[in-house]
Write a protein that holds these residues in place. Structure first.
Motif, PDB file in Angstrom:
ATOM      1  N   LEU A 133       0.828  -1.334  -0.042  1.00  0.00           N
ATOM      2  CA  LEU A 133       0.032  -0.081  -0.059  1.00  0.00           C
ATOM      3  C   LEU A 133       0.749   1.156   0.020  1.00  0.00           C
ATOM      4  O   LEU A 133       0.738   2.378  -0.583  1.00  0.00           O
ATOM      5  N   ALA A 136       2.483   1.965  -3.494  1.00  0.00           N
ATOM      6  CA  ALA A 136       1.143   2.080  -4.369  1.00  0.00           C
ATOM      7  C   ALA A 136       0.679   3.685  -4.259  1.00  0.00           C
ATOM      8  O   ALA A 136       0.758   4.520  -5.283  1.00  0.00           O
ATOM      9  N   ALA A 137       0.731   3.932  -2.841  1.00  0.00           N
ATOM     10  CA  ALA A 137       0.387   5.428  -2.669  1.00  0.00           C
ATOM     11  C   ALA A 137       1.483   6.236  -3.005  1.00  0.00           C
ATOM     12  O   ALA A 137       1.221   7.458  -3.812  1.00  0.00           O
ATOM     13  N   ALA A 140       1.654   6.775  -6.788  1.00  0.00           N
ATOM     14  CA  ALA A 140       0.322   7.458  -7.262  1.00  0.00           C
ATOM     15  C   ALA A 140       0.522   9.095  -7.042  1.00  0.00           C
ATOM     16  O   ALA A 140       0.329   9.765  -7.969  1.00  0.00           O
ATOM     17  N   LEU A 166      -2.413   1.826  -8.587  1.00  0.00           N
ATOM     18  CA  LEU A 166      -3.364   1.712  -7.584  1.00  0.00           C
ATOM     19  C   LEU A 166      -4.296   0.350  -7.812  1.00  0.00           C
ATOM     20  O   LEU A 166      -4.418  -0.443  -6.735  1.00  0.00           O
ATOM     21  N   TYR A 167      -4.579   0.405  -8.973  1.00  0.00           N
ATOM     22  CA  TYR A 167      -5.490  -0.824  -9.210  1.00  0.00           C
ATOM     23  C   TYR A 167      -4.805  -2.094  -9.318  1.00  0.00           C
ATOM     24  O   TYR A 167      -5.527  -2.995  -8.701  1.00  0.00           O
ATOM     25  N   THR A 170      -4.724  -3.215  -5.615  1.00  0.00           N
ATOM     26  CA  THR A 170      -5.963  -3.604  -5.248  1.00  0.00           C
ATOM     27  C   THR A 170      -5.884  -5.106  -6.020  1.00  0.00           C
ATOM     28  O   THR A 170      -6.610  -5.854  -5.184  1.00  0.00           O
ATOM     29  N   PRO A 193      -7.631   2.244  -1.893  1.00  0.00           N
ATOM     30  CA  PRO A 193      -6.719   2.477  -3.265  1.00  0.00           C
ATOM     31  C   PRO A 193      -7.876   2.338  -4.518  1.00  0.00           C
ATOM     32  O   PRO A 193      -7.339   3.134  -5.502  1.00  0.00           O
ATOM     33  N   ALA A 197      -7.836   5.427  -7.053  1.00  0.00           N
ATOM     34  CA  ALA A 197      -7.400   5.002  -8.671  1.00  0.00           C
ATOM     35  C   ALA A 197      -8.600   5.487  -9.332  1.00  0.00           C
ATOM     36  O   ALA A 197      -8.191   6.063 -10.760  1.00  0.00           O
ATOM     37  N   ASP A 221      -1.713  -1.446 -14.835  1.00  0.00           N
ATOM     38  CA  ASP A 221      -2.164  -2.118 -13.909  1.00  0.00           C
ATOM     39  C   ASP A 221      -1.795  -3.625 -13.957  1.00  0.00           C
ATOM     40  O   ASP A 221      -1.454  -3.928 -12.842  1.00  0.00           O
ATOM     41  N   THR A 224       2.078  -3.824 -12.527  1.00  0.00           N
ATOM     42  CA  THR A 224       2.089  -3.724 -11.079  1.00  0.00           C
ATOM     43  C   THR A 224       1.783  -4.913 -10.586  1.00  0.00           C
ATOM     44  O   THR A 224       2.313  -5.192  -9.354  1.00  0.00           O
TER      45      THR A 224
END
Length: 270
Positions: A133, A136-137, A140, A166-167, A170, A193, A197, A221, A224
């Motif tokens: 997380l 990803a944060a 982004a 972010l996707y 997820t 997230p 996203a 997507d 990642t």
């Protein structure tokens, strides 16, 4: 069953493409592409329903056939989305645009095909989930910050890339929730997230360069998810010389096609 799986996956790609085109059309028309404002637009909600239906069909296709057949069909949504989006904006996609999209599609299919399927159940610890997380944060936020000073095509691509990361995070969490061992708080970690996203993606769509935004999403997507799966879940990556060569060639095609799409006329002249 394999033919049926391919047909279902292709239909799912069409639904996903139509949904993305509808949401882009509404985001580009909105003065402020915020989620609360867009949620009041019936056509944007219809696009969301189409995307959900496409995801459901993709899951159904995976239950009917192998990943190596279904995943490439999902990538074809790029070729569906561009003509649909162009039609909504009252123009025809130019040949150069479709050719670049075809190059990107071939590259994405190549990248998908060289990734071997997982062989064990995924396991994610609490520290691993926090790392996922956090990365990803941070990615982004970095993409969103750099996008402010970028030209419109690259701004759309950067925002969509942030959304794709972010996707992907997820999707990694969802995979663990469905098939592996997980902690109860993971259920609460999935929505934030995904919502962030969605908000970033609508900002990317509002710029007008739908081809760039949708391509960046389609690329960031899965890559990642593959990266997180390999590093945090221990899923395999291609190791042979042939697979590495195919991956390098596919990446080059994808990059070249994306640059070509960035030079095309935007769907919406702001």
């Amino acid at each position: 069953m394999i033919v049926l799986a391919a047909c279902v996956a292709l239909l799912g790609s069409l639904f996903f493409a139509v949904g993305a085109a509808l949401q882009q059309f509404e985001a580009a028309a909105a003065a402020r592409p915020g989620l609360l404002r867009l949620a009041r637009r019936p056509r944007w909600l219809l696009g969301g329903a189409a995307i959900v239906a496409g995801g459901g069909l993709h899951i159904l296709a995976l239950s009917l056939g192998p990943l190596t057949i279904v995943q490439p069909m999902g990538v074809s949504s790029l070729l569906f989305a561009l003509p649909v989006a162009a039609a909504l904006h009252g123009r025809r996609p130019v040949r150069e645009e479709l050719a670049a999209a075809a190059v990107v599609t071939v590259g994405l299919i190549g990248l998908v095909l060289v990734v071997p399927p997982p062989t064990t159940e995924p396991t994610l610890s609490t520290p691993g989930a926090l790392v996922l997380l956090g990365i990803a944060a941070f990615t982004a936020l970095l993409a969103g910050g750099v996008a402010r000073a970028a030209a419109p095509p690259w701004r759309a691509g950067l925002l969509a890339t942030g959304a794709g990361v972010l996707y992907g995070a997820t999707a990694t969490l969802t995979r663990v929730l469905v098939d592996g061992a997980w902690e109860p708080w993971f259920l609460l970690a999935v929505p934030p997230p995904a919502v962030l996203a969605l908000a970033m993606l609508q900002r990317a769509y509002a710029i007008g360069h739908f081809a760039v935004a949708f391509t960046a999403l389609q690329l960031s997507d899965p890559l990642t998810a593959i990266a997180f799966g390999a590093v945090l879940l221990g899923e395999p990556l291609p190791t042979g010389v042939t697979e590495a060569t195919i991956a390098a060639a596919a990446a080059a095609l994808t990059a070249g096609g994306t640059v070509a799409l960035a030079r095309t006329t935007p769907l919406t002249q702001r």
